[in-house]
Design a protein around this motif. Structure first.
Motif, PDB file in Angstrom:
ATOM      1  N   ALA B 138       2.584  -2.648  11.985  1.00 19.80           N
ATOM      2  CA  ALA B 138       3.677  -3.057  11.096  1.00 19.80           C
ATOM      3  C   ALA B 138       4.633  -4.038  11.783  1.00 19.80           C
ATOM      4  O   ALA B 138       5.061  -5.018  11.164  1.00 19.80           O
ATOM      5  N   ASP B 139       4.961  -3.787  13.044  1.00 17.38           N
ATOM      6  CA  ASP B 139       5.913  -4.677  13.720  1.00 17.38           C
ATOM      7  C   ASP B 139       5.382  -6.108  13.782  1.00 17.38           C
ATOM      8  O   ASP B 139       6.097  -7.061  13.472  1.00 17.38           O
ATOM      9  N   ALA B 140       4.132  -6.241  14.174  1.00 21.54           N
ATOM     10  CA  ALA B 140       3.560  -7.585  14.312  1.00 21.54           C
ATOM     11  C   ALA B 140       3.433  -8.270  12.952  1.00 21.54           C
ATOM     12  O   ALA B 140       3.673  -9.472  12.823  1.00 21.54           O
ATOM     13  N   LEU B 141       3.095  -7.516  11.923  1.00 26.88           N
ATOM     14  CA  LEU B 141       2.984  -8.115  10.583  1.00 26.88           C
ATOM     15  C   LEU B 141       4.352  -8.562  10.083  1.00 26.88           C
ATOM     16  O   LEU B 141       4.496  -9.638   9.496  1.00 26.88           O
ATOM     17  N   ALA B 142       5.360  -7.736  10.300  1.00 22.46           N
ATOM     18  CA  ALA B 142       6.715  -8.108   9.878  1.00 22.46           C
ATOM     19  C   ALA B 142       7.192  -9.324  10.660  1.00 22.46           C
ATOM     20  O   ALA B 142       7.777 -10.258  10.091  1.00 22.46           O
ATOM     21  N   ALA B 143       6.916  -9.346  11.955  1.00 22.59           N
ATOM     22  CA  ALA B 143       7.360 -10.462  12.792  1.00 22.59           C
ATOM     23  C   ALA B 143       6.696 -11.775  12.384  1.00 22.59           C
ATOM     24  O   ALA B 143       7.264 -12.856  12.559  1.00 22.59           O
ATOM     25  N   ALA B 144       5.500 -11.699  11.818  1.00 22.45           N
ATOM     26  CA  ALA B 144       4.781 -12.918  11.411  1.00 22.45           C
ATOM     27  C   ALA B 144       5.532 -13.663  10.310  1.00 22.45           C
ATOM     28  O   ALA B 144       5.424 -14.880  10.184  1.00 22.45           O
ATOM     29  N   ALA B 145       6.302 -12.934   9.488  1.00 20.04           N
ATOM     30  CA  ALA B 145       7.132 -13.543   8.442  1.00 20.04           C
ATOM     31  C   ALA B 145       6.344 -14.571   7.627  1.00 20.04           C
ATOM     32  O   ALA B 145       6.794 -15.679   7.373  1.00 20.04           O
ATOM     33  N   SER B 146       5.139 -14.179   7.206  1.00 21.28           N
ATOM     34  CA  SER B 146       4.238 -15.107   6.517  1.00 21.28           C
ATOM     35  C   SER B 146       4.519 -15.163   5.022  1.00 21.28           C
ATOM     36  O   SER B 146       5.168 -14.286   4.473  1.00 21.28           O
ATOM     37  N   ALA B 147       3.991 -16.202   4.384  1.00 16.98           N
ATOM     38  CA  ALA B 147       4.148 -16.337   2.935  1.00 16.98           C
ATOM     39  C   ALA B 147       3.421 -15.213   2.205  1.00 16.98           C
ATOM     40  O   ALA B 147       3.860 -14.767   1.147  1.00 16.98           O
ATOM     41  N   VAL B 148       2.316 -14.764   2.776  1.00 15.63           N
ATOM     42  CA  VAL B 148       1.555 -13.660   2.199  1.00 15.63           C
ATOM     43  C   VAL B 148       1.142 -12.708   3.315  1.00 15.63           C
ATOM     44  O   VAL B 148       0.658 -13.149   4.359  1.00 15.63           O
ATOM     45  N   THR B 149       1.342 -11.416   3.096  1.00 20.86           N
ATOM     46  CA  THR B 149       0.863 -10.388   4.024  1.00 20.86           C
ATOM     47  C   THR B 149      -0.128  -9.523   3.255  1.00 20.86           C
ATOM     48  O   THR B 149       0.191  -9.068   2.151  1.00 20.86           O
ATOM     49  N   LEU B 150      -1.322  -9.353   3.820  1.00 20.29           N
ATOM     50  CA  LEU B 150      -2.357  -8.595   3.114  1.00 20.29           C
ATOM     51  C   LEU B 150      -2.745  -7.355   3.891  1.00 20.29           C
ATOM     52  O   LEU B 150      -2.934  -7.410   5.109  1.00 20.29           O
ATOM     53  N   VAL B 174       8.520  -7.511   5.426  1.00 21.11           N
ATOM     54  CA  VAL B 174       7.826  -8.802   5.439  1.00 21.11           C
ATOM     55  C   VAL B 174       8.608  -9.818   4.607  1.00 21.11           C
ATOM     56  O   VAL B 174       9.429  -9.450   3.770  1.00 21.11           O
ATOM     57  N   ARG B 175       8.365 -11.092   4.855  1.00 22.03           N
ATOM     58  CA  ARG B 175       8.857 -12.124   3.951  1.00 22.03           C
ATOM     59  C   ARG B 175       7.718 -12.416   2.985  1.00 22.03           C
ATOM     60  O   ARG B 175       6.561 -12.187   3.273  1.00 22.03           O
ATOM     61  N   GLY B 176       8.044 -12.946   1.830  1.00 21.98           N
ATOM     62  CA  GLY B 176       7.002 -13.364   0.900  1.00 21.98           C
ATOM     63  C   GLY B 176       6.283 -12.209   0.235  1.00 21.98           C
ATOM     64  O   GLY B 176       6.775 -11.074   0.187  1.00 21.98           O
ATOM     65  N   LEU B 177       5.105 -12.526  -0.285  1.00 20.41           N
ATOM     66  CA  LEU B 177       4.340 -11.579  -1.094  1.00 20.41           C
ATOM     67  C   LEU B 177       3.577 -10.600  -0.212  1.00 20.41           C
ATOM     68  O   LEU B 177       3.000 -10.986   0.792  1.00 20.41           O
ATOM     69  N   MET B 178       3.573  -9.327  -0.603  1.00 25.47           N
ATOM     70  CA  MET B 178       2.741  -8.353   0.103  1.00 25.47           C
ATOM     71  C   MET B 178       1.638  -7.862  -0.840  1.00 25.47           C
ATOM     72  O   MET B 178       1.910  -7.354  -1.933  1.00 25.47           O
ATOM     73  N   VAL B 179       0.405  -8.040  -0.394  1.00 23.03           N
ATOM     74  CA  VAL B 179      -0.769  -7.700  -1.190  1.00 23.03           C
ATOM     75  C   VAL B 179      -1.374  -6.415  -0.644  1.00 23.03           C
ATOM     76  O   VAL B 179      -1.712  -6.336   0.540  1.00 23.03           O
ATOM     77  N   ILE B 180      -1.502  -5.416  -1.497  1.00 21.08           N
ATOM     78  CA  ILE B 180      -2.176  -4.180  -1.103  1.00 21.08           C
ATOM     79  C   ILE B 180      -3.489  -4.142  -1.873  1.00 21.08           C
ATOM     80  O   ILE B 180      -3.506  -4.005  -3.099  1.00 21.08           O
ATOM     81  N   ASP B 181      -4.568  -4.349  -1.130  1.00 23.90           N
ATOM     82  CA  ASP B 181      -5.885  -4.517  -1.728  1.00 23.90           C
ATOM     83  C   ASP B 181      -6.558  -3.151  -1.801  1.00 23.90           C
ATOM     84  O   ASP B 181      -7.105  -2.663  -0.824  1.00 23.90           O
ATOM     85  N   GLU B 182      -6.497  -2.547  -2.981  1.00 22.73           N
ATOM     86  CA  GLU B 182      -6.994  -1.178  -3.168  1.00 22.73           C
ATOM     87  C   GLU B 182      -8.402  -1.141  -3.756  1.00 22.73           C
ATOM     88  O   GLU B 182      -8.705  -0.282  -4.595  1.00 22.73           O
ATOM     89  N   ALA B 183      -9.265  -2.027  -3.300  1.00 21.79           N
ATOM     90  CA  ALA B 183     -10.628  -2.071  -3.840  1.00 21.79           C
ATOM     91  C   ALA B 183     -11.321  -0.708  -3.760  1.00 21.79           C
ATOM     92  O   ALA B 183     -12.083  -0.329  -4.656  1.00 21.79           O
ATOM     93  N   ILE B 203       2.129  -6.746  -4.794  1.00 21.70           N
ATOM     94  CA  ILE B 203       1.069  -6.734  -5.803  1.00 21.70           C
ATOM     95  C   ILE B 203      -0.053  -5.831  -5.290  1.00 21.70           C
ATOM     96  O   ILE B 203      -0.444  -5.915  -4.122  1.00 21.70           O
ATOM     97  N   VAL B 204      -0.493  -4.914  -6.146  1.00 22.70           N
ATOM     98  CA  VAL B 204      -1.598  -4.016  -5.812  1.00 22.70           C
ATOM     99  C   VAL B 204      -2.839  -4.522  -6.539  1.00 22.70           C
ATOM    100  O   VAL B 204      -2.799  -4.789  -7.740  1.00 22.70           O
ATOM    101  N   LEU B 205      -3.944  -4.669  -5.805  1.00 20.72           N
ATOM    102  CA  LEU B 205      -5.189  -5.138  -6.409  1.00 20.72           C
ATOM    103  C   LEU B 205      -6.164  -3.983  -6.595  1.00 20.72           C
ATOM    104  O   LEU B 205      -6.303  -3.124  -5.732  1.00 20.72           O
ATOM    105  N   ARG B 206      -6.820  -3.984  -7.718  1.00 26.14           N
ATOM    106  CA  ARG B 206      -7.836  -2.980  -8.030  1.00 26.14           C
ATOM    107  C   ARG B 206      -9.115  -3.685  -8.512  1.00 26.14           C
ATOM    108  O   ARG B 206      -9.069  -4.834  -8.934  1.00 26.14           O
ATOM    109  N   THR B 207     -10.221  -2.984  -8.481  1.00 23.56           N
ATOM    110  CA  THR B 207     -11.478  -3.544  -8.973  1.00 23.56           C
ATOM    111  C   THR B 207     -12.265  -2.479  -9.707  1.00 23.56           C
ATOM    112  O   THR B 207     -12.086  -1.285  -9.441  1.00 23.56           O
ATOM    113  N   LEU B 208     -13.124  -2.920 -10.622  1.00 26.66           N
ATOM    114  CA  LEU B 208     -14.044  -1.987 -11.278  1.00 26.66           C
ATOM    115  C   LEU B 208     -15.412  -1.986 -10.597  1.00 26.66           C
ATOM    116  O   LEU B 208     -16.348  -1.359 -11.062  1.00 26.66           O
TER     117      LEU B 208
END
Lengths: 361, 361
Positions: B138-150, B174-183, B203-208
């Motif tokens: 988490a620390d490294a992801l937060a420090a990255a301050a990216s437009a998108v964190t996945l 985080v800065r920007g959008l955080m994507v939680i990919d719940e495939a 944003i949480v992602l799901r798939t069928l």
């Protein structure tokens, strides 16, 4: 930080035509669907899809469809790249080829998705205006020297067609990729489908949405040299074509006799409708597609669009410079076209007698 | 002029797992498909698709599916954005949010499509290595301050899961959008599906494709605030979800009882298989997905992969640093898993006796 790229924040999204529910009783002549049902052979394949085909990932290059399309067109399967509709091919082309400093050029008015996709890439566009007869502005397109040059042929919304010779000459003059978007070619007298063999920078796009009556299935494809397709595949979604579209599309494209029979009916209706509209004073551009671009004689285009909508007939009215005095009418069955003509007569005569539309009182 | 953008010329395409033909007799444990068939209720809807649904363009926002998904998850339909698989949602996110100067950050190893999509956008990536137990960096992801964190959760290929609390804390940093990919979430003990209500950048992602056994249909969706979805819709293909996927997917997601029953069987088999592999000396990471990441005890991972392939069992071997000593095994039926275990026993004992594989002589 704003969540989106600056050009995305600023851009206006593409607006598709209205889609009333399946049950709604409208005469739907606004999004250029084929009025006839899909091939019975394709519907038979659809009926036989089983759970195992859905459970598994699709074959990533939709090989069964590529082989069927290649057999029909006389190309090896590796010259065919399928997409989730031909819009998906356009997306791949813009993503792979355009960016700031790598522009897209095309004559306008044309399919407005080209401009939308360029905006997503933040790429410049060179929009070359057609003259009133929709001749190909070849000199200006060649001079643009863009990364991608697009020609919709037949063009939308004009329905006008360029010859393969004109397009081949242009392909030799442009820089970069030349896209010939043949979405409506199944209703036309000629096609540029042979050009990829001779021109190393040409990709021809096709769709099953129009000629094959399968707009709901989402299946299109590009035909080009394998070197071009290898580049586009880098930006292709791995499983862009689903297992059903692959199997059903293969059966649909193999059934050329049925497609040609439906296209011939549409072409006959197109001639009939064009004659009727001309007799009422409309200017009708010569169409090689399954729609007509027309300019009404007395009443404004917007007023006719609204009047038709009130009467349960949907057509397309583009509120933009150069098109806001015109209407685009998809060719329906002869019965639907007759309903359209009756409604237009009513609107014109009601305007002529100085009466407003009932709904406006 | 080269036809393609410089970053596209240079990039390596994403390589999907092997897809043998439907008829081939293999035990297919390489692309994380569900071993059980799709919902009978969904197959019934598929059987009733008629030509009219194919002839017309689909409803552009797949409203019927959005309403069904929203009803199951307790969200309004305008919080749901469907795509042609959840890969399509990932594509929209990268196209809308990343570019040079707007990076994507994610822990690795994870789903390799993230890196491919960043390459297409020519965007920088911040790849934060997981530790050996796949804890959230988490620390490294937060420090990255990216437009998108996945964050893939459960992660692939490890199968490990983060708690909603950990993810909510990260979203606030985080800065920007955080994507939680719940495939793979349908096989997990918890989900972050409530986070979009509380976190304006999630944003949480799901798939069928996985829980619902419909990888061949191509249908996924994102759950987020309508403001986020409005931005993503600017780069969405107008008709990205076909008419069949919309109707069949709505029926599939409504049938939660069937999905839960299949997922429970997969989870039970997962526990059984993990125990058997551990008993043979494999390290097995704790999986909340429908696959196991394992490290073999004596024989090399590559050798086991090849030995299984010769015996008609496909699993996944990633030839990349940090993964080339491990294997990813999708959970099959108990019968398929037993076949896998018999084949692994053979390979291990043949190696132990110093005999080469027959095919290699």
């Amino acid at each position: 930080m704003n969540l989106f790229r600056p050009n995305i924040q600023q851009m206006t999204p593409y607006v598709p035509g209205e889609q009333p529910g399946i049950g709604e009783r409208v005469v739907k002549l606004n999004t250029n669907e084929n009025p006839y049902p899909p091939s019975p052979a394709a519907m038979k394949v659809l009926a036989e899809i089983d759970g195992e085909q859905l459970r598994r990932y699709p074959q990533p290059t939709a090989l069964a469809f590529r082989e069927a399309a290649g057999a029909v067109l006389g190309y090896d399967a590796d010259w065919i790249l399928p997409g989730n509709g031909s819009d998906d091919l356009l997306t791949m082309i813009f993503r792979a080829c355009t960016e700031p400093g790598r522009a897209a050029a095309y004559p306008v008015p044309t399919y407005s998705l080209y401009s939308t996709l360029a905006s997503v890439q933040d790429a410049e566009v060179v929009e070359v205006p057609f003259d009133d007869d929709y001749n190909l502005p070849a000199d200006a397109l060649a001079a643009a020297a863009s990364a991608v040059t697009l020609v919709a042929n037949p063009n939308a919304p004009s329905g006008t067609l360029f010859s393969p010779e004109e397009l081949e000459a242009l392909a030799g003059r442009v820089r970069g990729l030349m896209v010939i978007d043949e979405a409506y070619v199944d209703f036309a007298d000629s096609s540029a489908i042979e050009l990829p063999r001779r021109c190393p920078n040409v990709i021809v796009l096709r769709t099953l949405s129009k000629g094959y009556s399968m707009a709901g299935l989402r299946l299109g494809f590009g035909v080009a040299r394998p070197e071009i397709l290898t580049g586009l595949m880098k930006v292709k979604d791995s499983y862009n074509v689903d297992a059903i579209a692959c199997a059903v599309g293969a059966a649909a494209i193999a059934d050329q006799a049925y497609k040609n029979e439906c296209a011939a009916k549409v072409r006959a209706s197109r001639g009939l409708l064009a004659g009727q509209l001309e007799a009422m004073g409309f200017r009708v551009w010569p169409s090689q597609a399954n729609f007509l671009l027309v300019r009404p004689p007395t009443v404004g285009a917007g007023q006719i669009y609204e009047g038709l909508k009130k009467r349960g007939v949907l057509i397309r009215y583009f509120q933009q410079p150069g098109l806001d005095d015109k209407l685009r009418i998809s060719i329906g069955t002869d019965q639907e076209n007759a309903q359209l003509m009756r409604a237009i007569s009513e609107i014109l005569s009601s305007a002529c007698e100085g009466r407003g539309e009932r709904g406006e009182q």
